[in-house]
Design an enzyme around this catalytic site. Structure first.
Site, PDB file in Angstrom:
ATOM      1  N   LYS A 177     -41.203  27.017  82.242  1.00  0.00           N
ATOM      2  CA  LYS A 177     -40.988  28.409  82.143  1.00  0.00           C
ATOM      3  C   LYS A 177     -42.342  29.258  82.126  1.00  0.00           C
ATOM      4  O   LYS A 177     -42.310  30.451  82.940  1.00  0.00           O
ATOM      5  CB  LYS A 177     -40.710  28.456  80.396  1.00  0.00           C
ATOM      6  CG  LYS A 177     -39.173  28.018  80.337  1.00  0.00           C
ATOM      7  CD  LYS A 177     -38.195  28.515  80.908  1.00  0.00           C
ATOM      8  CE  LYS A 177     -36.815  27.977  80.902  1.00  0.00           C
ATOM      9  NZ  LYS A 177     -35.596  28.260  81.804  1.00  0.00           N
ATOM     10  N   TYR A 199     -41.090  20.860  80.391  1.00  0.00           N
ATOM     11  CA  TYR A 199     -40.059  22.019  80.371  1.00  0.00           C
ATOM     12  C   TYR A 199     -40.817  23.519  80.034  1.00  0.00           C
ATOM     13  O   TYR A 199     -40.358  24.372  80.876  1.00  0.00           O
ATOM     14  CB  TYR A 199     -39.164  21.798  79.216  1.00  0.00           C
ATOM     15  CG  TYR A 199     -38.136  23.049  78.730  1.00  0.00           C
ATOM     16  CD1 TYR A 199     -37.103  23.593  79.209  1.00  0.00           C
ATOM     17  CD2 TYR A 199     -38.775  23.682  77.645  1.00  0.00           C
ATOM     18  CE1 TYR A 199     -36.571  24.670  78.950  1.00  0.00           C
ATOM     19  CE2 TYR A 199     -37.980  24.888  77.109  1.00  0.00           C
ATOM     20  CZ  TYR A 199     -36.907  25.363  77.998  1.00  0.00           C
ATOM     21  OH  TYR A 199     -36.456  26.348  77.565  1.00  0.00           O
ATOM     22  N   SER A 227     -39.044  31.350  77.445  1.00  0.00           N
ATOM     23  CA  SER A 227     -38.977  30.850  76.085  1.00  0.00           C
ATOM     24  C   SER A 227     -40.271  31.078  75.388  1.00  0.00           C
ATOM     25  O   SER A 227     -41.316  31.335  75.839  1.00  0.00           O
ATOM     26  CB  SER A 227     -38.896  29.244  76.278  1.00  0.00           C
ATOM     27  OG  SER A 227     -39.110  28.606  75.130  1.00  0.00           O
TER      28      SER A 227
HETATM   29  N1  UFG Z   1     -35.685  19.567  63.425  1.00  0.00           N
HETATM   30  C1  UFG Z   1     -35.603  18.809  62.568  1.00  0.00           C
HETATM   31  N2  UFG Z   1     -34.523  17.736  62.736  1.00  0.00           N
HETATM   32  C2  UFG Z   1     -33.904  17.738  63.795  1.00  0.00           C
HETATM   33  C3  UFG Z   1     -34.118  18.611  64.939  1.00  0.00           C
HETATM   34  C4  UFG Z   1     -35.084  19.599  64.636  1.00  0.00           C
HETATM   35  O1  UFG Z   1     -36.397  18.685  61.390  1.00  0.00           O
HETATM   36  O2  UFG Z   1     -32.949  16.817  64.001  1.00  0.00           O
HETATM   37  C5  UFG Z   1     -36.703  20.876  63.349  1.00  0.00           C
HETATM   38  C6  UFG Z   1     -37.942  20.838  64.340  1.00  0.00           C
HETATM   39  O3  UFG Z   1     -38.705  19.894  63.829  1.00  0.00           O
HETATM   40  C7  UFG Z   1     -38.136  22.178  64.306  1.00  0.00           C
HETATM   41  C8  UFG Z   1     -36.883  22.798  63.841  1.00  0.00           C
HETATM   42  O4  UFG Z   1     -36.194  21.799  63.299  1.00  0.00           O
HETATM   43  O5  UFG Z   1     -39.169  22.256  63.238  1.00  0.00           O
HETATM   44  C9  UFG Z   1     -36.486  23.615  65.384  1.00  0.00           C
HETATM   45  O6  UFG Z   1     -36.228  22.578  66.163  1.00  0.00           O
HETATM   46  P1  UFG Z   1     -35.300  22.696  67.471  1.00  0.00           P
HETATM   47  O7  UFG Z   1     -35.347  21.361  68.280  1.00  0.00           O
HETATM   48  O8  UFG Z   1     -33.944  23.193  67.238  1.00  0.00           O
HETATM   49  O9  UFG Z   1     -36.189  23.885  68.300  1.00  0.00           O
HETATM   50  P2  UFG Z   1     -37.742  23.975  68.695  1.00  0.00           P
HETATM   51  O10 UFG Z   1     -38.109  24.862  67.934  1.00  0.00           O
HETATM   52  O11 UFG Z   1     -38.002  22.528  68.675  1.00  0.00           O
HETATM   53  O12 UFG Z   1     -37.210  24.463  70.159  1.00  0.00           O
HETATM   54  C10 UFG Z   1     -37.053  25.426  70.884  1.00  0.00           C
HETATM   55  C11 UFG Z   1     -36.063  25.598  71.897  1.00  0.00           C
HETATM   56  C12 UFG Z   1     -36.833  24.968  73.308  1.00  0.00           C
HETATM   57  C13 UFG Z   1     -38.138  25.180  73.377  1.00  0.00           C
HETATM   58  C14 UFG Z   1     -39.058  24.846  72.379  1.00  0.00           C
HETATM   59  C15 UFG Z   1     -40.304  25.430  72.205  1.00  0.00           C
HETATM   60  O13 UFG Z   1     -34.859  25.075  71.326  1.00  0.00           O
HETATM   61  O14 UFG Z   1     -35.869  25.317  74.351  1.00  0.00           O
HETATM   62  O15 UFG Z   1     -38.589  25.683  70.957  1.00  0.00           O
HETATM   63  O16 UFG Z   1     -41.128  24.857  71.283  1.00  0.00           O
HETATM   64  F1  UFG Z   1     -38.530  24.582  74.373  1.00  0.00           F
END
Ligand code: UFG
Length: 337
Positions: free
Chosen positions: A154, A150, A125
Site C-alpha cells: 500500500k 501487505y 490503508s
Molecule cells: N483481534 C483479536 N482477535 C482476533 C482478531 C483480531 O483480538 O481474533 C484484535 C487485533 O489484535 C486488533 C483488533 O482486534 O487489536 C482488530 O484486528 P483486525 O485484524 O480486525 O484488524 P487490524 O487493525 O489488525 O487490521 C487492519 C486491516 C488490515 C490492515 C491492518 C493494518 O484489516 O487490512 O489494519 O494494521 F492491514
C-alpha cells in the site's frame, strides 16, 4: 452516464461500492478474477440494485485482458480494489504479494497513461501510518516503515501513483481505510473470509455462529482504558460512499493536487472488549472468548482524525457501530441458513 471500471468489484468493499455507484447513476464495469470471492456476489448486487453490472472474469495482471476491457468501453474513471489483503500471509509470501498488488496497479496506470485516461481511486490503508506518534491520526502524520509486506504494497502503491500523477497528468485519490466492518442492510452482500478469519469481526460472528469455538482477544496489557487494543471501525457502506465522494471530486475537478489521500474512518476509537460487549448487547447473545497474548505486528491504538476527509470530500460516516455489528451478525446468519 459515466462509466466506471471497478477492479475487485466482487470483493467485500468492492461489491458495496458497486452498489453505491449504481445507486448514484454510474454505469459499472467490473473486473474480478474470483480468487477471493464468488460469482454469486454479482447476482446479489443485481438483486439489490435491479441492475446487473457489466462483468469480466479477468486478472488485472494480464495486460491483454485489461486492454480488451478498455477497448470495449469508454472508461471515465477507475476504482482499484483488486489486491491480496491478508497481513499474515503477506509476510510468508512476499513475492506473491509484491507481484500481485504492484503489477496490477502498474498495469492499470500504464493503460490510463497510454490512452490519456484519468480519474483513479486507490484502496490504501491506515497501516501506512504504522504505530502513530499522535492520536487521532491526521493526514499530516508521517508514513512509517510498513509492519507487513501487505502494508508495504500500500505504501509503495501510493508512491507509484504519486509519481505517475506528476509525470503523466493523471489525477488520483488514495483512500486510507481504517477498519471496515458490517454488511449491506439487505444482508445480500458482506465479507466472505476464506478459511479461518484473521480479522476481528468475522471471527466474532463465526464464534457466535458456532463455527469457531472461542474468540481469542490478542492482549489486555496495552496502555488503554481496558487494556485491549483500539481501532476505528467503519461500516462498509459508509466506506463505499467515500469512494463515490472521491470519484466525484475528481470528475468535477475539485481536487487541489493531482495526487491526494484521505483518512476514511469514523474518528472514534473502540477497544476489542468494547466490540465484544456491544456485539453481545445489540444481538442479544453471549460470546465465548478468552484473553491471550498480543499478536505480532499489532499497534496499540489507531483511529482517524477525519476533519480533512469530511471537509474536502463533503462526506462523513452515518452508520453507528451498533448498526454495523447488527448487520455483521445478520449477514453471518444469512450464510448458515
Ligand atoms: N483481534 C483479536 N482477535 C482476533 C482478531 C483480531 O483480538 O481474533 C484484535 C487485533 O489484535 C486488533 C483488533 O482486534 O487489536 C482488530 O484486528 P483486525 O485484524 O480486525 O484488524 P487490524 O487493525 O489488525 O487490521 C487492519 C486491516 C488490515 C490492515 C491492518 C493494518 O484489516 O487490512 O489494519 O494494521 F492491514
Amino acid at each position: 452516464m459515466k462509466k466506471i471500471l471497478v477492479t475487485g468489484g466482487l470483493g467485500f468493499i468492492g461489491s458495496h461500492t458497486v452498489v453505491e455507484l449504481q445507486n448514484e447513476g454510474f454505469e459499472v464495469v467490473i473486473i474480478d478474477d474470483l480468487s477471493n470471492t464468488t460469482l454469486s456476489v454479482l447476482e446479489n448486487i443485481e438483486a439489490i440494485t435491479n441492475k446487473k453490472p457489466i462483468f469480466y472474469e479477468a486478472d488485472v495482471r494480464i495486460k491483454s485482458d485489461l486492454e480488451s476491457v478498455f477497448d470495449a468501453h469508454k472508461i471515465d474513471g477507475v476504482i482499484h480494489f483488486a489486491a491480496f489483503k491478508a497481513v499474515g500471509e503477506s509476510i510468508a509470501k512476499p513475492l506473491e504479494y509484491y507481484e500481485n498488488n504492484l503489477s496490477s496497479l502498474i498495469n492499470i496506470l500504464m493503460v490510463l497513461k497510454n490512452r490519456n485516461l484519468d480519474h483513479f481511486i486507490f484502496s490504501s490503508s491506515a497501516t501506512v501510518y504504522g504505530e502513530p506518534n499522535e492520536l487521532p491520526i491526521t493526514e499530516n502524520a508521517p508514513v512509517k516503515k510498513a509492519e507487513s509486506v501487505y502494508g508495504n504494497t500500500k505504501k509503495i502503491g501510493e508512491e507509484i501513483i504519486k509519481d505517475s500523477c506528476k509525470a503523466y497528468g493523471i489525477n488520483a485519490i488514495a483512500l486510507r481505510y481504517f477498519n471496515p466492518i458490517g454488511a449491506h442492510a439487505s444482508a445480500k452482500i458482506g465479507e466472505l473470509p476464506l478459511g479461518v478469519p484473521q480479522n476481528l469481526i468475522p471471527y466474532v460472528t463465526q464464534t457466535a455462529a458456532g463455527i469457531r469455538e472461542q474468540l481469542s482477544v490478542f492482549g489486555d496489557d496495552y496502555a488503554t482504558e481496558d487494556g485491549t487494543a483500539i481501532r476505528d471501525y467503519i461500516h462498509v457502506v459508509d466506506l463505499a460512499k467515500a469512494h463515490i465522494a472521491a470519484l466525484k471530486r475528481l470528475l468535477d475537478k475539485n481536487n487541489k493536487n493531482s495526487f491526494e489521500f484521505f483518512n476514511i474512518g469514523t474518528g472514534k476509537g473502540t477497544s476489542v472488549l468494547e466490540i465484544i460487549q456491544t456485539f453481545e448487547k445489540v444481538n442479544n447473545l453471549k460470546l465465548n472468548y478468552k484473553i491471550v497474548g498480543r499478536r505480532d505486528g499489532d499497534v496499540m491504538s489507531c483511529y482517524a482524525d477525519t476533519t480533512i476527509a469530511n471537509n474536502e470530500l463533503q462526506w462523513k460516516t452515518e452508520i453507528r457501530l451498533e448498526e454495523a455489528l447488527r448487520s455483521a451478525w445478520k449477514w453471518q446468519q444469512n450464510q448458515t441458513v
